[in-house]
Each structure stands twice: as structure tokens, then as C-alpha cells.
Design a protein around this motif. Sequence first.
Motif, PDB file in Angstrom:
ATOM      1  N   TYR A  81       3.251  83.413  26.587  1.00 23.36           N
ATOM      2  CA  TYR A  81       1.964  82.918  25.976  1.00 23.36           C
ATOM      3  C   TYR A  81       1.872  82.892  24.498  1.00 23.36           C
ATOM      4  O   TYR A  81       1.426  81.938  23.657  1.00 23.36           O
ATOM      5  CB  TYR A  81       0.943  83.651  26.377  1.00 23.36           C
ATOM      6  CG  TYR A  81      -0.637  83.452  26.135  1.00 23.36           C
ATOM      7  CD1 TYR A  81      -1.335  82.235  26.200  1.00 23.36           C
ATOM      8  CD2 TYR A  81      -1.058  84.260  24.965  1.00 23.36           C
ATOM      9  CE1 TYR A  81      -2.422  82.070  25.720  1.00 23.36           C
ATOM     10  CE2 TYR A  81      -2.148  83.935  24.405  1.00 23.36           C
ATOM     11  CZ  TYR A  81      -2.790  82.855  24.681  1.00 23.36           C
ATOM     12  OH  TYR A  81      -4.067  82.680  24.104  1.00 23.36           O
ATOM     13  N   GLN A  82       2.357  83.974  23.733  1.00 23.61           N
ATOM     14  CA  GLN A  82       2.417  84.127  22.312  1.00 23.61           C
ATOM     15  C   GLN A  82       3.460  82.991  21.812  1.00 23.61           C
ATOM     16  O   GLN A  82       2.982  82.227  20.908  1.00 23.61           O
ATOM     17  CB  GLN A  82       2.796  85.439  21.848  1.00 23.61           C
ATOM     18  CG  GLN A  82       1.937  86.402  22.106  1.00 23.61           C
ATOM     19  CD  GLN A  82       0.796  86.546  21.446  1.00 23.61           C
ATOM     20  OE1 GLN A  82       0.501  85.729  20.343  1.00 23.61           O
ATOM     21  NE2 GLN A  82      -0.346  86.909  22.053  1.00 23.61           N
ATOM     22  N   SER A  85       1.619  79.695  22.254  1.00 26.24           N
ATOM     23  CA  SER A  85       0.499  79.649  21.313  1.00 26.24           C
ATOM     24  C   SER A  85       0.833  79.345  19.929  1.00 26.24           C
ATOM     25  O   SER A  85       0.350  78.278  18.959  1.00 26.24           O
ATOM     26  CB  SER A  85      -0.292  81.006  21.076  1.00 26.24           C
ATOM     27  OG  SER A  85      -1.254  80.878  20.225  1.00 26.24           O
ATOM     28  N   THR A  86       2.005  79.749  19.388  1.00 25.07           N
ATOM     29  CA  THR A  86       2.547  79.294  18.047  1.00 25.07           C
ATOM     30  C   THR A  86       3.065  77.973  17.884  1.00 25.07           C
ATOM     31  O   THR A  86       2.795  77.224  16.950  1.00 25.07           O
ATOM     32  CB  THR A  86       3.848  80.556  17.704  1.00 25.07           C
ATOM     33  OG1 THR A  86       4.597  80.491  18.826  1.00 25.07           O
ATOM     34  CG2 THR A  86       3.324  81.808  17.496  1.00 25.07           C
ATOM     35  N   VAL A  88       1.720  75.434  19.974  1.00 23.83           N
ATOM     36  CA  VAL A  88       0.505  74.657  19.747  1.00 23.83           C
ATOM     37  C   VAL A  88       0.005  74.542  18.399  1.00 23.83           C
ATOM     38  O   VAL A  88      -0.308  73.286  17.793  1.00 23.83           O
ATOM     39  CB  VAL A  88      -0.540  75.121  20.966  1.00 23.83           C
ATOM     40  CG1 VAL A  88      -1.897  74.564  20.542  1.00 23.83           C
ATOM     41  CG2 VAL A  88       0.127  74.939  22.489  1.00 23.83           C
ATOM     42  N   SER A  89      -0.117  75.681  17.656  1.00 25.01           N
ATOM     43  CA  SER A  89      -0.658  75.577  16.419  1.00 25.01           C
ATOM     44  C   SER A  89       0.325  74.919  15.459  1.00 25.01           C
ATOM     45  O   SER A  89      -0.119  74.227  14.545  1.00 25.01           O
ATOM     46  CB  SER A  89      -0.707  77.008  15.843  1.00 25.01           C
ATOM     47  OG  SER A  89       0.585  77.926  15.602  1.00 25.01           O
TER      48      SER A  89
END
Length: 157
Positions: A81-82, A85-86, A88-89
Motif C-alpha cells: 500500500y505504501q 501510494s508513493t 500514485v503521488s
Amino acid sequence: MVQKPKIQYVGQFYIYGSEARKLEQKKEPRRAHKRLPLARLKTVEKITIEPVALVGMAAAIVLLVVMVSSVFQFRSEWAEYQQMSTYVSYLKKENAELTRTYRAGYDLTEIQKRATALGLIPKEEVETHSITVTIPEPEPEASWWDDVVWFWQGLFA
């Protein structure tokens, strides 16, 4: 004032030795130890095991293994997930940069001049008409229960 008479019936009906006695347990004489301590250690003692207790312990062990494995799975999912998330950013940042370069790549005044040369007119100059549309209500469909009621009413009419 009249004095109360003495209670006379207690001694009148009492027979000595008729009271209930508290039972005393017989004391057994202590027996001497027949075995030596080493002989007692050598004897095999039977241990009974309840099947319900074994099933309960097995279920507890299975639940403990499942909990530990789910913790490890949760940690791996959290790391994934982390990472996502990075990513996607990073994609949002790249999208904003590409949008900025795209908008900087064309001139709106040039586009407006070409559109008026082709015969397009501005939205404010267009003549508009409003139309009101009424949607008719659909006829209610007879349900199965309505058919049954109609049948029985026609039968007894």
C-alpha cells in the motif's frame, strides 16, 4: 398487675439423653508407610486426558497460527500500500506537469480567430428556445395478487 406464670412444660416433657448429638467422625489410626520413597517414584501414574480439552487446545493453536500469519500478511499488504501510494503521488505530479505544458502549447486567441474564420459564432449570439417536456405516467401493471383478488371477486359476484 397479674404475674406471668413460670414456664413449666420444658422440664415436664424433657427426657434426659434424648437430644440430637453431633456425629463425630471416626478417626482411623495412621498406617505406616509400606513403600519407600524411591519405590513410589518408580511407579507409573496414569494421566487421563479429556478429548474436549484436546480439541480446545488444538483449536487455540490453529487460531494462534492464523493470527500470526495474518499479521505477516498485513505487514506485506501495508508495504505494498505504501509503495502504491508513493506511485500514485508521483503520477499526480506528472499529470499536473503534463497538463501545464499542454495548456501552454496552444494560444486561445489564435483558436478563436480560426473559429470565426470558419463561420462559428459566439455562444452569447446564438438564439435559444426553451421546450418543456412532460413525461406521461405509465399505467400501473397488475400484480399477481391483484389477479387473484379479481378472480375471487368475479367468482363470488
